[in-house]
Design a protein around this motif. Structure first.
Motif, PDB file in Angstrom:
ATOM      1  N   LEU A   7      97.523 -30.574 -45.280  1.00 15.95           N
ATOM      2  CA  LEU A   7      98.523 -30.105 -44.321  1.00 15.95           C
ATOM      3  C   LEU A   7      98.337 -28.625 -44.001  1.00 15.95           C
ATOM      4  N   GLU A   8      98.091 -27.813 -45.000  1.00 21.67           N
ATOM      5  CA  GLU A   8      97.932 -26.376 -44.793  1.00 21.67           C
ATOM      6  C   GLU A   8      96.745 -26.065 -43.880  1.00 21.67           C
ATOM      7  N   ALA A   9      95.647 -26.772 -44.055  1.00 18.08           N
ATOM      8  CA  ALA A   9      94.465 -26.552 -43.213  1.00 18.08           C
ATOM      9  C   ALA A   9      94.751 -26.948 -41.769  1.00 18.08           C
ATOM     10  N   VAL A  10      95.462 -28.047 -41.568  1.00 16.30           N
ATOM     11  CA  VAL A  10      95.806 -28.478 -40.217  1.00 16.30           C
ATOM     12  C   VAL A  10      96.748 -27.461 -39.568  1.00 16.30           C
ATOM     13  N   GLU A  11      97.735 -26.983 -40.319  1.00 21.78           N
ATOM     14  CA  GLU A  11      98.655 -25.963 -39.795  1.00 21.78           C
ATOM     15  C   GLU A  11      97.894 -24.701 -39.396  1.00 21.78           C
ATOM     16  N   HIS A  12      96.926 -24.322 -40.198  1.00 18.93           N
ATOM     17  CA  HIS A  12      96.125 -23.129 -39.913  1.00 18.93           C
ATOM     18  C   HIS A  12      95.370 -23.262 -38.590  1.00 18.93           C
ATOM     19  N   HIS A  13      94.868 -24.462 -38.308  1.00 26.45           N
ATOM     20  CA  HIS A  13      94.072 -24.697 -37.104  1.00 26.45           C
ATOM     21  C   HIS A  13      94.903 -25.237 -35.934  1.00 26.45           C
ATOM     22  N   ALA A  14      96.223 -25.303 -36.093  1.00 32.80           N
ATOM     23  CA  ALA A  14      97.090 -25.860 -35.053  1.00 32.80           C
ATOM     24  C   ALA A  14      96.929 -25.190 -33.688  1.00 32.80           C
ATOM     25  N   PRO A  15      96.811 -23.865 -33.586  1.00 32.22           N
ATOM     26  CA  PRO A  15      96.633 -23.266 -32.254  1.00 32.22           C
ATOM     27  C   PRO A  15      95.359 -23.763 -31.547  1.00 32.22           C
ATOM     28  N   LEU A  16      94.276 -23.915 -32.283  1.00 34.47           N
ATOM     29  CA  LEU A  16      93.029 -24.433 -31.721  1.00 34.47           C
ATOM     30  C   LEU A  16      93.203 -25.868 -31.249  1.00 34.47           C
ATOM     31  N   LEU A  17      93.869 -26.678 -32.056  1.00 35.50           N
ATOM     32  CA  LEU A  17      94.076 -28.082 -31.728  1.00 35.50           C
ATOM     33  C   LEU A  17      95.000 -28.230 -30.521  1.00 35.50           C
ATOM     34  N   ARG A  18      96.060 -27.436 -30.496  1.00 36.51           N
ATOM     35  CA  ARG A  18      97.011 -27.442 -29.378  1.00 36.51           C
ATOM     36  C   ARG A  18      96.299 -27.103 -28.068  1.00 36.51           C
ATOM     37  N   ASP A  19      95.446 -26.068 -28.104  1.00 30.91           N
ATOM     38  CA  ASP A  19      94.705 -25.646 -26.925  1.00 30.91           C
ATOM     39  C   ASP A  19      93.792 -26.770 -26.429  1.00 30.91           C
ATOM     40  N   ALA A  20      93.136 -27.462 -27.340  1.00 31.63           N
ATOM     41  CA  ALA A  20      92.239 -28.558 -26.955  1.00 31.63           C
ATOM     42  C   ALA A  20      93.018 -29.688 -26.288  1.00 31.63           C
ATOM     43  N   ILE A  21      94.180 -30.024 -26.818  1.00 36.77           N
ATOM     44  CA  ILE A  21      95.016 -31.081 -26.237  1.00 36.77           C
ATOM     45  C   ILE A  21      95.470 -30.678 -24.835  1.00 36.77           C
ATOM     46  N   ILE A  22      95.905 -29.441 -24.673  1.00 43.00           N
ATOM     47  CA  ILE A  22      96.346 -28.944 -23.360  1.00 43.00           C
ATOM     48  C   ILE A  22      95.195 -28.994 -22.363  1.00 43.00           C
ATOM     49  N   ASN A  23      93.996 -28.587 -22.776  1.00 36.23           N
ATOM     50  CA  ASN A  23      92.835 -28.625 -21.880  1.00 36.23           C
ATOM     51  C   ASN A  23      92.494 -30.044 -21.442  1.00 36.23           C
ATOM     52  N   ILE A  24      92.548 -30.980 -22.352  1.00 37.91           N
ATOM     53  CA  ILE A  24      92.241 -32.374 -22.019  1.00 37.91           C
ATOM     54  C   ILE A  24      93.261 -32.913 -21.018  1.00 37.91           C
ATOM     55  N   ILE A  25      94.528 -32.694 -21.265  1.00 37.55           N
ATOM     56  CA  ILE A  25      95.566 -33.220 -20.381  1.00 37.55           C
ATOM     57  C   ILE A  25      95.493 -32.561 -19.003  1.00 37.55           C
ATOM     58  N   GLY A  26      95.218 -31.275 -18.969  1.00 36.88           N
ATOM     59  CA  GLY A  26      95.147 -30.549 -17.705  1.00 36.88           C
ATOM     60  C   GLY A  26      94.022 -31.006 -16.790  1.00 36.88           C
ATOM     61  N   GLN A  27      93.035 -31.699 -17.333  1.00 38.64           N
ATOM     62  CA  GLN A  27      91.897 -32.175 -16.545  1.00 38.64           C
ATOM     63  C   GLN A  27      92.072 -33.611 -16.038  1.00 38.64           C
ATOM     64  N   GLN A  28      93.194 -34.233 -16.363  1.00 41.86           N
ATOM     65  CA  GLN A  28      93.395 -35.644 -16.023  1.00 41.86           C
ATOM     66  C   GLN A  28      93.960 -35.809 -14.612  1.00 41.86           C
ATOM     67  N   SER A  29      93.678 -36.946 -14.028  1.00 41.39           N
ATOM     68  CA  SER A  29      94.213 -37.271 -12.706  1.00 41.39           C
ATOM     69  C   SER A  29      95.653 -37.760 -12.830  1.00 41.39           C
ATOM     70  N   GLU A  30      96.372 -37.645 -11.722  1.00 44.93           N
ATOM     71  CA  GLU A  30      97.758 -38.123 -11.704  1.00 44.93           C
ATOM     72  C   GLU A  30      97.816 -39.612 -12.018  1.00 44.93           C
ATOM     73  N   GLU A  31      96.870 -40.362 -11.493  1.00 44.19           N
ATOM     74  CA  GLU A  31      96.826 -41.807 -11.722  1.00 44.19           C
ATOM     75  C   GLU A  31      96.739 -42.124 -13.216  1.00 44.19           C
ATOM     76  N   LYS A  32      95.897 -41.394 -13.915  1.00 46.19           N
ATOM     77  CA  LYS A  32      95.719 -41.612 -15.350  1.00 46.19           C
ATOM     78  C   LYS A  32      96.958 -41.165 -16.130  1.00 46.19           C
ATOM     79  N   ILE A  33      97.539 -40.045 -15.724  1.00 47.52           N
ATOM     80  CA  ILE A  33      98.736 -39.513 -16.387  1.00 47.52           C
ATOM     81  C   ILE A  33      99.889 -40.501 -16.298  1.00 47.52           C
TER      82      ILE A  33
END
Length: 126
Positions: free
Chosen positions: A59-85
């Motif tokens: 858990l501690e390691a995941v919490e430490h890397h949470a900002p990196l993981l959050r950014d990756a999720i935001i980038n993936i979602i931001g590249q999706q089409s409306e149809e897919k969303i």
């Protein structure tokens, strides 16, 4: 019969120990990001993301890397089409893509994927 009962009890105890060795991490606050909608309008998505982590010690390691993981999720979602969303199948594909990326990033950073699953527990879009 007693031997079979003992084996069954030991097997169930083993399964219980494995199931309880997971912890959950939820990104706070919820993730809110834009995507490009039809006719170049912006749409937005608000979602709650939970990570099922293998072993409470990770858990501690995941919490430490949470900002990196959050950014990756935001980038993936931001590249999706409306149809897919807006489609259930599209959301499932996005979820699988986010899970794969999070596992890849955690493996790069820690040497192990650390998570069992990534789940979207709430999804609101416009």
């Amino acid at each position: 019969m007693k031997k079979l009962s003992l084996i069954l009890v030991l097997a169930l105890a083993s399964l219980t120990a494995k199931a309880s060795d997971y912890v959950y991490y939820g990104f706070q606050p919820d993730i809110i990001t834009n995507y490009v909608a039809v006719k170049k309008k912006l749409g937005y998505v608000r979602l709650t993301v939970e990570l099922m982590i293998e072993g409470s010690g990770n858990l501690e390691a995941v919490e430490h890397h949470a900002p990196l993981l959050r950014d990756a999720i935001i980038n993936i979602i931001g590249q999706q089409s409306e149809e897919k969303i807006k489609s259930i199948n599209g959301r499932q594909q996005i979820q699988r893509e986010c899970e794969a990326k999070v596992k890849e990033l955690l493996t790069q950073e820690t040497g192990q994927p650390l998570i069992k699953r990534l789940m979207f527990t709430q999804w609101l879009d416009n």
